[in-house]
Design a protein around this motif. Sequence first.
Motif, mmCIF file in Angstrom:
data_model
loop_
_atom_site.group_PDB
_atom_site.id
_atom_site.type_symbol
_atom_site.label_atom_id
_atom_site.label_comp_id
_atom_site.label_asym_id
_atom_site.label_seq_id
_atom_site.Cartn_x
_atom_site.Cartn_y
_atom_site.Cartn_z
ATOM 1 N N ALA A 55 0.847 -1.192 0.000
ATOM 2 C CA ALA A 55 0.000 0.000 0.000
ATOM 3 C C ALA A 55 0.880 1.239 0.000
ATOM 4 C CB ALA A 55 -0.930 0.002 1.211
ATOM 5 N N LEU A 56 0.805 2.020 -1.085
ATOM 6 C CA LEU A 56 1.525 3.290 -1.173
ATOM 7 C C LEU A 56 0.530 4.408 -0.926
ATOM 8 C CD1 LEU A 56 3.750 2.768 -4.363
ATOM 9 C CD2 LEU A 56 4.167 2.040 -2.000
ATOM 10 N N GLU A 57 0.603 5.023 0.240
ATOM 11 C CA GLU A 57 -0.346 6.072 0.616
ATOM 12 C C GLU A 57 0.380 7.409 0.704
ATOM 13 O OE1 GLU A 57 -3.111 8.229 0.897
ATOM 14 O OE2 GLU A 57 -3.868 6.155 1.024
ATOM 15 N N SER A 58 -0.090 8.384 -0.089
ATOM 16 C CA SER A 58 0.538 9.702 -0.096
ATOM 17 C C SER A 58 -0.027 10.622 0.974
ATOM 18 C CB SER A 58 0.372 10.353 -1.476
ATOM 19 O OG SER A 58 -1.002 10.531 -1.778
ATOM 20 N N ASN A 59 -1.233 10.313 1.470
ATOM 21 C CA ASN A 59 -1.895 11.146 2.477
ATOM 22 C C ASN A 59 -1.617 10.567 3.865
ATOM 23 O OD1 ASN A 59 -3.687 12.574 4.157
ATOM 24 N ND2 ASN A 59 -5.162 12.838 2.499
ATOM 25 N N THR A 61 14.960 2.780 -3.284
ATOM 26 C CA THR A 61 14.735 2.788 -1.833
ATOM 27 C C THR A 61 13.453 2.043 -1.486
ATOM 28 O OG1 THR A 61 15.844 4.934 -1.655
ATOM 29 C CG2 THR A 61 14.442 4.263 0.183
ATOM 30 N N LEU A 62 12.394 2.293 -2.270
ATOM 31 C CA LEU A 62 11.106 1.640 -2.022
ATOM 32 C C LEU A 62 11.225 0.129 -2.187
ATOM 33 C CD1 LEU A 62 8.025 1.745 -1.572
ATOM 34 C CD2 LEU A 62 7.770 2.067 -4.041
ATOM 35 N N MET A 63 11.820 -0.326 -3.269
ATOM 36 C CA MET A 63 11.907 -1.757 -3.534
ATOM 37 C C MET A 63 12.785 -2.464 -2.503
ATOM 38 S SD MET A 63 9.855 -2.200 -5.955
ATOM 39 C CE MET A 63 9.170 -1.627 -7.500
ATOM 40 N N LYS A 64 13.836 -1.786 -2.051
ATOM 41 C CA LYS A 64 14.672 -2.374 -1.000
ATOM 42 C C LYS A 64 13.894 -2.490 0.293
ATOM 43 C CE LYS A 64 19.140 -1.780 1.316
ATOM 44 N NZ LYS A 64 20.369 -0.941 1.416
ATOM 45 N N LEU A 65 13.094 -1.459 0.600
ATOM 46 C CA LEU A 65 12.270 -1.475 1.798
ATOM 47 C C LEU A 65 11.252 -2.604 1.754
ATOM 48 C CD1 LEU A 65 11.341 0.023 4.436
ATOM 49 C CD2 LEU A 65 9.796 1.346 2.970
ATOM 50 N N LEU A 66 10.734 -2.871 0.565
ATOM 51 C CA LEU A 66 9.705 -3.894 0.407
ATOM 52 C C LEU A 66 10.282 -5.283 0.163
ATOM 53 C CD1 LEU A 66 7.279 -1.860 -1.909
ATOM 54 C CD2 LEU A 66 7.122 -2.162 0.573
ATOM 55 N N GLY A 67 11.578 -5.366 -0.047
ATOM 56 C CA GLY A 67 12.201 -6.659 -0.290
ATOM 57 C C GLY A 67 11.905 -7.222 -1.658
#
Length: 404
Positions: free
Chosen positions: A128-132, A177-183
């Motif tokens: 879940a990518l939430e901008s708010n 960074t996102l993909m590393k965080l998500l594995g």
Amino acid sequence: MSSIRGAQRGMCILRSGPHTGVPVLFSPRRSHNVIKCCNGTVNFSNSYGMSAMAAQKQWPTDHSCEMKKSASCRRSQCCINDPGLANTILKCLHPSGLGRDAPIVMECNPGPGILTQALLDAGINVVALESNARFLPHLQVLQSKTNGRLKVAHCDFFRLDPWSEGLVQPPSMYSSTLMKLLGISEVPWAADIPIKVFVMLKHKKEGNLLWRQIYPLYQQLSIYRYGRIELNVFMSENQYQNLISKPGDFRKYQALGVLYQAACDIELLHKEPWSTFATPTKCKGSITVKSGDLPNEHLCLVRITPRRDLFTERFTPADGNIFIHMVKQFLAKRRSRLIDKLNSFDPGSGEKLVESLALPKTVTTGNIYPQEYKFLFELMSCSEEFDRSFVLDDMFEDVACKSY
């Protein structure tokens, strides 16, 4: 040379045979009604006969607070607030059920988490990518109850890999960074779909947001470094028609549609009335119909899947940026003759290239199929007469399309 001759025969078949266009699956769905109770909770009833009590049992009451937040955020984003629609989207994302290697679903701006809950209940792993930031606490609580099947990040999908310099702070983020965080690891382009993205385009920014995906797609950058990322996009009917427009429609046939059709399979999964959504106030004018336009009373759920054979020995990610700008130049004036445009780059070569495509000498740039543009680019790249600098003068005119 044999591969070029084979492609030439393919172009002849494309022109002489019927052009079937993109596969279309239209899944009509009955609308669901939202019922506000006296105590402030929100229940759902639908035309299939589900009672309000049954709907309330199916969707936990702790969603009611998030629904109120969603109502207060209508000026900034659209949200899925209808469980019936959430189930429809679920069936569209996984029409044949789940397997061991089912792709991860990356849900963008889930808001109150109605669709998130439906995906989790179906056994799907969700990002879940939430901008708010207002919706993050509820999603994080949900994350803590899923044994790792839900991962939440404060991130805006359309603000990945910004061009701006300096410190990048959420909701902006680098895709690495996102993909590393998500594995999530990279997979070969020819492998199966690793991630399915679900996103709703912001009103009046649909074209710009779609353009921002074109550049990394053709260059295998950003999220497309990790494989053939499938986009499942809610967009207006008008935008969908522009995306699948055919040669000869000089009004709708534009560079954006040509580039998507040349690179991806485009499939209509579902059409939903605007009234179903918790939409921004500014969207009220979106259902108006201009003279000559088709009705624009629905949002269309469209699947955009990059093709396995997009990249070849004669068309690599290094060619992507130049190809994009070539198509934009050729379609800037869709009634101009193709041979004249080619001769402007290299005098005398236009007729030879047009003959290679088995096209009439009078054909206009607005009457060329997307795959013919790709083959034309490959021919031009192989030709000693053409220098790739023929499009470099305009390479930086549209930086705004790739940044925010």
